[in-house]
Write a protein that holds these residues in place. Structure first.
Motif, PDB file in Angstrom:
ATOM      1  N   ALA A  38       0.840  -1.211   0.000  1.00 61.16           N
ATOM      2  CA  ALA A  38       0.000   0.000   0.000  1.00 61.16           C
ATOM      3  C   ALA A  38       0.870   1.254   0.000  1.00 61.16           C
ATOM      4  N   GLU A  39       1.934   1.245   0.800  1.00 62.58           N
ATOM      5  CA  GLU A  39       2.857   2.392   0.835  1.00 62.58           C
ATOM      6  C   GLU A  39       3.512   2.611  -0.520  1.00 62.58           C
ATOM      7  N   LEU A  40       3.965   1.524  -1.144  1.00 58.36           N
ATOM      8  CA  LEU A  40       4.596   1.650  -2.468  1.00 58.36           C
ATOM      9  C   LEU A  40       3.601   2.129  -3.510  1.00 58.36           C
ATOM     10  N   GLY A  41       2.371   1.636  -3.466  1.00 53.41           N
ATOM     11  CA  GLY A  41       1.346   2.090  -4.403  1.00 53.41           C
ATOM     12  C   GLY A  41       1.126   3.580  -4.316  1.00 53.41           C
ATOM     13  N   LYS A  42       1.106   4.105  -3.105  1.00 49.89           N
ATOM     14  CA  LYS A  42       0.929   5.540  -2.897  1.00 49.89           C
ATOM     15  C   LYS A  42       2.125   6.317  -3.449  1.00 49.89           C
ATOM     16  N   LEU A  43       3.337   5.840  -3.158  1.00 49.85           N
ATOM     17  CA  LEU A  43       4.554   6.503  -3.637  1.00 49.85           C
ATOM     18  C   LEU A  43       4.627   6.489  -5.166  1.00 49.85           C
ATOM     19  N   ILE A  44       4.337   5.349  -5.768  1.00 51.34           N
ATOM     20  CA  ILE A  44       4.353   5.230  -7.231  1.00 51.34           C
ATOM     21  C   ILE A  44       3.302   6.158  -7.837  1.00 51.34           C
ATOM     22  N   SER A  45       2.134   6.225  -7.230  1.00 48.09           N
ATOM     23  CA  SER A  45       1.078   7.122  -7.719  1.00 48.09           C
ATOM     24  C   SER A  45       1.554   8.567  -7.726  1.00 48.09           C
ATOM     25  N   GLU A  46       2.255   8.981  -6.685  1.00 48.77           N
ATOM     26  CA  GLU A  46       2.791  10.343  -6.616  1.00 48.77           C
ATOM     27  C   GLU A  46       3.879  10.557  -7.672  1.00 48.77           C
ATOM     28  N   ASP A  47       4.770   9.582  -7.799  1.00 45.58           N
ATOM     29  CA  ASP A  47       5.890   9.705  -8.735  1.00 45.58           C
ATOM     30  C   ASP A  47       5.457   9.679 -10.201  1.00 45.58           C
ATOM     31  N   TYR A  48       4.342   9.014 -10.489  1.00 46.49           N
ATOM     32  CA  TYR A  48       3.885   8.878 -11.874  1.00 46.49           C
ATOM     33  C   TYR A  48       2.685   9.763 -12.202  1.00 46.49           C
ATOM     34  N   THR A  75       2.136  -7.954  -8.400  1.00 44.58           N
ATOM     35  CA  THR A  75       1.654  -6.963  -9.364  1.00 44.58           C
ATOM     36  C   THR A  75       0.170  -6.672  -9.162  1.00 44.58           C
ATOM     37  N   ALA A  76      -0.629  -7.715  -8.985  1.00 46.87           N
ATOM     38  CA  ALA A  76      -2.079  -7.519  -8.793  1.00 46.87           C
ATOM     39  C   ALA A  76      -2.350  -6.661  -7.563  1.00 46.87           C
ATOM     40  N   ASP A  77      -1.673  -6.957  -6.473  1.00 46.22           N
ATOM     41  CA  ASP A  77      -1.884  -6.169  -5.257  1.00 46.22           C
ATOM     42  C   ASP A  77      -1.356  -4.748  -5.420  1.00 46.22           C
ATOM     43  N   LEU A  78      -0.209  -4.617  -6.070  1.00 42.70           N
ATOM     44  CA  LEU A  78       0.397  -3.295  -6.255  1.00 42.70           C
ATOM     45  C   LEU A  78      -0.487  -2.384  -7.103  1.00 42.70           C
ATOM     46  N   VAL A  79      -0.949  -2.873  -8.255  1.00 42.71           N
ATOM     47  CA  VAL A  79      -1.730  -1.995  -9.138  1.00 42.71           C
ATOM     48  C   VAL A  79      -3.072  -1.604  -8.526  1.00 42.71           C
ATOM     49  N   ARG A  80      -3.594  -2.423  -7.631  1.00 45.01           N
ATOM     50  CA  ARG A  80      -4.827  -2.042  -6.923  1.00 45.01           C
ATOM     51  C   ARG A  80      -4.576  -0.891  -5.954  1.00 45.01           C
ATOM     52  N   ASN A  81      -3.312  -0.634  -5.655  1.00 47.48           N
ATOM     53  CA  ASN A  81      -2.947   0.474  -4.766  1.00 47.48           C
ATOM     54  C   ASN A  81      -2.397   1.681  -5.525  1.00 47.48           C
ATOM     55  N   ILE A  82      -2.357   1.602  -6.834  1.00 47.74           N
ATOM     56  CA  ILE A  82      -1.912   2.722  -7.666  1.00 47.74           C
ATOM     57  C   ILE A  82      -3.150   3.479  -8.123  1.00 47.74           C
ATOM     58  N   THR A  83      -3.146   4.792  -7.945  1.00 47.26           N
ATOM     59  CA  THR A  83      -4.346   5.584  -8.216  1.00 47.26           C
ATOM     60  C   THR A  83      -4.291   6.365  -9.521  1.00 47.26           C
ATOM     61  N   VAL A  84      -3.187   6.323 -10.251  1.00 43.37           N
ATOM     62  CA  VAL A  84      -3.089   7.026 -11.536  1.00 43.37           C
ATOM     63  C   VAL A  84      -3.460   6.060 -12.654  1.00 43.37           C
ATOM     64  N   PRO A  85      -3.898   6.575 -13.813  1.00 50.16           N
ATOM     65  CA  PRO A  85      -4.209   5.685 -14.938  1.00 50.16           C
ATOM     66  C   PRO A  85      -3.003   4.799 -15.274  1.00 50.16           C
ATOM     67  N   THR A  86      -3.263   3.509 -15.410  1.00 53.51           N
ATOM     68  CA  THR A  86      -2.187   2.529 -15.564  1.00 53.51           C
ATOM     69  C   THR A  86      -2.539   1.495 -16.621  1.00 53.51           C
ATOM     70  N   LYS A  87      -1.625   1.304 -17.567  1.00 53.73           N
ATOM     71  CA  LYS A  87      -1.719   0.180 -18.499  1.00 53.73           C
ATOM     72  C   LYS A  87      -0.891  -0.946 -17.908  1.00 53.73           C
ATOM     73  N   ILE A  88      -1.304  -2.184 -18.174  1.00 52.64           N
ATOM     74  CA  ILE A  88      -0.601  -3.333 -17.609  1.00 52.64           C
ATOM     75  C   ILE A  88      -0.304  -4.337 -18.715  1.00 52.64           C
TER      76      ILE A  88
END
Length: 175
Positions: A20-30, A48-61
């Motif tokens: 969850a912490e990494l998802g938030k950080l990645i969302s800010e960075d991207y 990956t599945a858990d991480l992308v569920r914690n990323i809040t910016v538009p994301t292609k996978i």
């Protein structure tokens, strides 16, 4: 397996919190970038599945499969592409996601491959980093946990094609 005792190194709760912490950080960075998450199969699919569920910016996978182990437990040092990236990633900001970096040979290969395909930027994110085993100069941009040089399974990491579904990371201790 019957003569061995599970030694939990990283609990499900620790993993959930850190992802969850990494998802938030990645969302800010991207923020305001064209994020493309490239999951290296098979080991990283749960992370990956858990991480992308914690990323809040538009994301292609997308997914890529490589092999450097053949049928053994020791890397051959030669990385082969089993299934390449299915999408055109030219101009995208690619985040390569893998379960573990130990020697770094596979990650280094994939980073260079992605650069050759014209990505605007390339970073890597791993669940586990095992720097003691590094054979190439590569450091993950994002990492959940650094671990010592022990053989680990669970949360996507396998032993004999089993244990990927265990929700925590463990190794075995002799009884």
């Amino acid at each position: 397996m019957e003569q061995k005792k599970e030694n939990i190194l990283i609990s499900k709760e620790q993993i959930d919190t850190r992802v969850a912490e990494l998802g938030k950080l990645i969302s800010e960075d991207y923020k305001n970038k064209n994020l493309y998450v490239l999951s290296l199969l098979r080991g990283s699919f749960i992370f990956t599945a858990d991480l992308v569920r914690n990323i809040t910016v538009p994301t292609k996978i997308g997914f890529m499969t490589t092999s450097s182990y053949g049928h053994g437990e020791i890397s051959t040092g030669v990385v082969k592409i089993v299934n390449d990236i299915p999408d055109d990633i030219k101009g995208l900001d690619v985040l390569i996601v893998d379960d573990i970096v130990d020697t770094g040979i596979t990650m280094d290969f994939v980073v260079n491959h992605v650069k050759e395909l014209g990505a605007a930027s390339v970073n890597c994110c791993v669940l586990l980093d095992k720097p003691e085993r590094r054979k190439v100069d590569i450091k993950p941009n994002y990492c959940c946990f650094e671990i010592p040089d022990v053989f680990v399974v669970g949360y996507g990491l396998n032993y004999g094609d089993y244990y990927r579904n265990v929700p925590y990371v463990f190794n075995w201790e002799e009884n």
